[in-house]
Write a protein that holds these residues in place. Structure first.
Motif, PDB file in Angstrom:
ATOM      1  N   ASN A  60      15.775  -0.614   0.039  1.00 55.57           N
ATOM      2  CA  ASN A  60      14.500  -1.025  -0.553  1.00 55.57           C
ATOM      3  C   ASN A  60      13.833  -2.169   0.201  1.00 55.57           C
ATOM      4  N   ALA A  61      14.212  -2.378   1.444  1.00 55.24           N
ATOM      5  CA  ALA A  61      13.630  -3.472   2.225  1.00 55.24           C
ATOM      6  C   ALA A  61      12.155  -3.204   2.512  1.00 55.24           C
ATOM      7  N   ASN A  62      11.426  -4.263   2.758  1.00 57.03           N
ATOM      8  CA  ASN A  62      10.044  -4.116   3.187  1.00 57.03           C
ATOM      9  C   ASN A  62       9.989  -3.452   4.562  1.00 57.03           C
ATOM     10  N   PRO A  63       8.908  -2.756   4.867  1.00 56.40           N
ATOM     11  CA  PRO A  63       8.782  -2.115   6.184  1.00 56.40           C
ATOM     12  C   PRO A  63       8.860  -3.127   7.316  1.00 56.40           C
ATOM     13  N   PRO A  75       9.473 -10.581  -2.008  1.00 53.46           N
ATOM     14  CA  PRO A  75       9.647  -9.411  -2.871  1.00 53.46           C
ATOM     15  C   PRO A  75       9.187  -8.151  -2.128  1.00 53.46           C
ATOM     16  N   ARG A  76       9.466  -7.020  -2.735  1.00 52.12           N
ATOM     17  CA  ARG A  76       8.954  -5.761  -2.206  1.00 52.12           C
ATOM     18  C   ARG A  76       7.433  -5.764  -2.347  1.00 52.12           C
ATOM     19  N   LEU A  77       6.742  -5.553  -1.251  1.00 49.74           N
ATOM     20  CA  LEU A  77       5.286  -5.560  -1.277  1.00 49.74           C
ATOM     21  C   LEU A  77       4.761  -4.365  -2.067  1.00 49.74           C
ATOM     22  N   LYS A  78       3.787  -4.619  -2.916  1.00 49.17           N
ATOM     23  CA  LYS A  78       3.144  -3.522  -3.640  1.00 49.17           C
ATOM     24  C   LYS A  78       2.315  -2.686  -2.676  1.00 49.17           C
ATOM     25  N   GLY A  79       1.688  -3.383  -1.746  1.00 49.52           N
ATOM     26  CA  GLY A  79       0.940  -2.691  -0.703  1.00 49.52           C
ATOM     27  C   GLY A  79      -0.277  -1.965  -1.245  1.00 49.52           C
ATOM     28  N   GLY A  80      -0.688  -0.933  -0.522  1.00 48.07           N
ATOM     29  CA  GLY A  80      -1.888  -0.198  -0.901  1.00 48.07           C
ATOM     30  C   GLY A  80      -3.139  -0.853  -0.349  1.00 48.07           C
ATOM     31  N   SER A  81      -4.257  -0.183  -0.491  1.00 42.49           N
ATOM     32  CA  SER A  81      -5.505  -0.640   0.127  1.00 42.49           C
ATOM     33  C   SER A  81      -6.143  -1.815  -0.604  1.00 42.49           C
ATOM     34  N   THR A  82      -5.692  -2.111  -1.826  1.00 43.66           N
ATOM     35  CA  THR A  82      -6.325  -3.188  -2.592  1.00 43.66           C
ATOM     36  C   THR A  82      -5.489  -4.459  -2.649  1.00 43.66           C
ATOM     37  N   ASN A  83      -4.367  -4.501  -1.926  1.00 38.03           N
ATOM     38  CA  ASN A  83      -3.516  -5.687  -1.913  1.00 38.03           C
ATOM     39  C   ASN A  83      -3.393  -6.233  -0.499  1.00 38.03           C
TER      40      ASN A  83
END
Length: 323
Positions: A60-63, A75-83
């Motif tokens: 579950n590591a971040n990319p 923490p694990r990034l939520k990511g996506g185009s709005t974050n």
């Protein structure tokens, strides 16, 4: 990494086996990994991170493609185009603090930072802000956020809320530049006065009592207010400030102890209301419990075996609290 490719080769077999069988055969996998020519290490680039257990796997590591997202405090990034993932640094001290910013809500999900010996020195007096271009009020917009998604000083004026630091100014006295970045509005959330100067301040002060060489090599800290769920938001002000219903701190300590591979962790969770309480024990929960309440995957860059144990096991006495 060579070892990652090796693990991918065995992934179908690992997926097929039950968790019990994985535990039974994990040492076989570790031996095979050793023969592949390199160990699988944590993807952290922290200054004070030593080697972690080489036999650990992390699902579950971040990319690794995202610069600095592999640090242990993340923490694990939520990511996506709005974050947005914001990284603030200084020439003298490197990475200062990192923030995940929700552009739609114009609010931060968390601030993450480290405390260790060399960034805990005191080279800046906050009273000096009275003699700078900020004339005693260094709060300012974060220009790394596009203007349409920032919070502004005007939103706080007359709101009835304090500009509450998430990474405190008092945790960044190593330089003027580092201290100034704590006043970016991306590191600020609206807080009631009696919360900001009450139980929240008590938690910040308690955290600083752990920031000494006999207790820690490094403290990895994640703090914020709840913005992801509608039932964990008090309201949005007339000027568009989202007001969290709860605030939290997640703290991972790395030291020289062999217990849990040298790591221990705990979390604070408090309702956002006027509260002068000094008895912090009642606000202590495990990282697993904090994850369940917030939906945030903390300390995801720890190898799974270490992460699962440390986040599950809460030992209050290891932090000076009664059981």
């Amino acid at each position: 990494m060579e070892s990652q490719s090796f693990y991918t080769l065995f992934h179908p077999l690992i997926t097929y086996l039950s968790k019990r069988h994985i535990m039974k055969f994990r040492y076989l996998f570790y031996a095979l990994l050793a023969c592949s020519g390199s160990w699988l290490n944590s993807c952290s680039d922290d200054e004070d991170d030593g080697p972690v257990l080489p036999s650990s796997i992390n699902r579950n590591a971040n990319p690794t493609s995202i610069a600095h997202a592999g640090r242990l405090e993340m923490p694990r990034l939520k990511g996506g185009s709005t974050n947005l993932f914001l990284v603030h640094s200084t020439p003298a001290y490197g990475i200062n603090l990192c923030i995940e910013w929700d552009c739609t809500k114009r609010a931060q999900r968390w601030t993450a930072y480290q405390l260790y010996a060399s960034n805990s020195v005191v080279n800046w007096n906050r009273n000096e802000w009275n003699h700078t271009e900020w004339e005693g009020d260094p709060f300012q917009i974060d220009k790394s956020i596009p203007s349409a998604y920032r919070t502004t000083l005007e939103q706080y004026r007359g709101s009835g809320y304090n500009r509450g630091h998430i990474c405190p100014s008092a945790d960044r006295l190593c330089s003027k530049d580092a201290n100034e970045q704590t006043y970016y509005l991306s590191n600020i959330q609206p807080q009631r006065y009696g919360f900001n100067t009450g139980v929240w301040l008590e938690m910040e002060n308690k955290l600083r009592t752990w920031n000494h060489a006999s207790f820690r090599d490094t403290l990895y800290i994640v703090k914020g207010g709840t913005i992801d769920r509608a039932d964990q938001i008090i309201h949005t002000t007339s000027k568009g400030l989202l007001v969290p219903k709860y605030y939290f701190m997640a703290i991972l300590c790395k030291n020289k102890s062999q217990s849990q591979y040298g790591y221990k962790a705990l979390a604070f969770w408090a309702e956002h209301k006027d509260n002068p309480d000094k008895n912090l024990r009642k606000y202590v929960i495990s990282i697993d419990e904090l994850e369940a309440r917030t939906g945030i995957d903390f300390f995801c860059n720890l190898p799974d075996e270490i992460e699962n144990q440390v986040e599950r096991n809460l030992v209050p006495t290891a932090w000076g609290f009664p059981n």
